[in-house]
Design a protein around this motif. Sequence first.
Motif, mmCIF file in Angstrom:
data_model
loop_
_atom_site.group_PDB
_atom_site.id
_atom_site.type_symbol
_atom_site.label_atom_id
_atom_site.label_comp_id
_atom_site.label_asym_id
_atom_site.label_seq_id
_atom_site.Cartn_x
_atom_site.Cartn_y
_atom_site.Cartn_z
ATOM 1 N N ALA A 42 0.829 -1.203 0.000
ATOM 2 C CA ALA A 42 0.000 0.000 0.000
ATOM 3 C C ALA A 42 0.867 1.259 0.000
ATOM 4 C CB ALA A 42 -0.932 -0.008 1.205
ATOM 5 N N LEU A 43 1.958 1.246 0.759
ATOM 6 C CA LEU A 43 2.877 2.392 0.775
ATOM 7 C C LEU A 43 3.514 2.596 -0.590
ATOM 8 C CD1 LEU A 43 4.611 1.900 4.235
ATOM 9 C CD2 LEU A 43 3.080 3.763 3.569
ATOM 10 N N LEU A 44 3.896 1.495 -1.243
ATOM 11 C CA LEU A 44 4.474 1.597 -2.580
ATOM 12 C C LEU A 44 3.448 2.138 -3.565
ATOM 13 C CD1 LEU A 44 6.774 1.159 -4.581
ATOM 14 C CD2 LEU A 44 5.974 -1.209 -4.837
ATOM 15 N N SER A 45 2.232 1.635 -3.503
ATOM 16 C CA SER A 45 1.176 2.111 -4.393
ATOM 17 C C SER A 45 0.939 3.605 -4.208
ATOM 18 C CB SER A 45 -0.119 1.334 -4.108
ATOM 19 O OG SER A 45 -1.168 1.821 -4.898
ATOM 20 N N GLU A 46 0.883 4.036 -2.959
ATOM 21 C CA GLU A 46 0.677 5.455 -2.661
ATOM 22 C C GLU A 46 1.837 6.299 -3.194
ATOM 23 O OE1 GLU A 46 0.707 7.889 1.444
ATOM 24 O OE2 GLU A 46 -0.732 6.237 1.357
ATOM 25 N N SER A 47 3.050 5.774 -3.078
ATOM 26 C CA SER A 47 4.235 6.504 -3.544
ATOM 27 C C SER A 47 4.280 6.604 -5.064
ATOM 28 C CB SER A 47 5.508 5.814 -3.053
ATOM 29 O OG SER A 47 5.573 5.833 -1.657
ATOM 30 N N LEU A 48 3.793 5.580 -5.745
ATOM 31 C CA LEU A 48 3.846 5.557 -7.209
ATOM 32 C C LEU A 48 2.683 6.303 -7.866
ATOM 33 C CD1 LEU A 48 4.968 1.876 -7.851
ATOM 34 C CD2 LEU A 48 6.336 3.965 -8.096
ATOM 35 N N GLN A 49 1.649 6.633 -7.098
ATOM 36 C CA GLN A 49 0.465 7.280 -7.674
ATOM 37 C C GLN A 49 0.780 8.560 -8.445
ATOM 38 O OE1 GLN A 49 -2.683 5.761 -7.650
ATOM 39 N NE2 GLN A 49 -2.896 7.260 -9.285
ATOM 40 N N PRO A 50 1.640 9.466 -7.929
ATOM 41 C CA PRO A 50 1.952 10.672 -8.710
ATOM 42 C C PRO A 50 2.591 10.356 -10.059
ATOM 43 C CG PRO A 50 2.604 10.988 -6.438
ATOM 44 C CD PRO A 50 2.224 9.531 -6.586
ATOM 45 N N LEU A 51 3.455 9.344 -10.101
ATOM 46 C CA LEU A 51 4.064 8.940 -11.374
ATOM 47 C C LEU A 51 3.002 8.388 -12.316
ATOM 48 C CD1 LEU A 51 6.512 8.445 -13.180
ATOM 49 C CD2 LEU A 51 6.836 6.269 -11.976
ATOM 50 N N TRP A 52 2.084 7.582 -11.782
ATOM 51 C CA TRP A 52 0.991 7.028 -12.586
ATOM 52 C C TRP A 52 0.142 8.158 -13.167
ATOM 53 C CZ3 TRP A 52 0.026 2.116 -14.077
ATOM 54 C CH2 TRP A 52 -1.175 1.903 -14.738
ATOM 55 N N ASP A 53 -0.207 9.128 -12.332
ATOM 56 C CA ASP A 53 -1.022 10.254 -12.790
ATOM 57 C C ASP A 53 -0.325 11.030 -13.899
ATOM 58 O OD1 ASP A 53 -2.928 9.529 -10.914
ATOM 59 O OD2 ASP A 53 -2.266 11.040 -9.453
ATOM 60 N N TRP A 54 0.974 11.235 -13.742
ATOM 61 C CA TRP A 54 1.755 11.943 -14.755
ATOM 62 C C TRP A 54 1.736 11.164 -16.072
ATOM 63 C CZ3 TRP A 54 6.094 10.421 -17.457
ATOM 64 C CH2 TRP A 54 6.731 11.416 -18.194
ATOM 65 N N ALA A 55 1.998 9.863 -16.006
ATOM 66 C CA ALA A 55 2.054 9.030 -17.208
ATOM 67 C C ALA A 55 0.691 8.895 -17.872
ATOM 68 C CB ALA A 55 2.604 7.646 -16.867
ATOM 69 N N GLU A 56 -0.350 8.865 -17.066
ATOM 70 C CA GLU A 56 -1.713 8.696 -17.581
ATOM 71 C C GLU A 56 -2.069 9.789 -18.585
ATOM 72 O OE1 GLU A 56 -5.774 7.386 -15.511
ATOM 73 O OE2 GLU A 56 -4.922 9.244 -14.713
ATOM 74 N N HIS A 57 -1.570 10.977 -18.385
ATOM 75 C CA HIS A 57 -1.897 12.094 -19.262
ATOM 76 C C HIS A 57 -0.953 12.211 -20.452
ATOM 77 C CE1 HIS A 57 -4.447 12.730 -15.965
ATOM 78 N NE2 HIS A 57 -4.591 14.022 -16.047
#
Length: 73
Positions: A42-57
């Motif tokens: 869960a900590l890793l997922s939370e940490s990677l979320q900003p990168l995911w959001d950036w890549a998503e766009h």
Amino acid sequence: MRRRMGNCSSSMLADRLQQLQSAGLTRKNGPRGAHELTTEGALLSESLQPLWDWAEHRTPTGDGNGRIPWRPG
């Protein structure tokens, strides 16, 4: 879960889940052996979320909306 991952093969999904479990990021839970995130996962997922959001766009999928077809969580 397979559908959310682009219909990967069951053996590929099993391999990935085993790798995540071996890394301490997921665990099997309940009588059906459902996979869930550990605290570390869960900590890793939370940490990677900003990168995911950036890549998503910024990742074209061919459908014209620039979104990644599978979203974690």
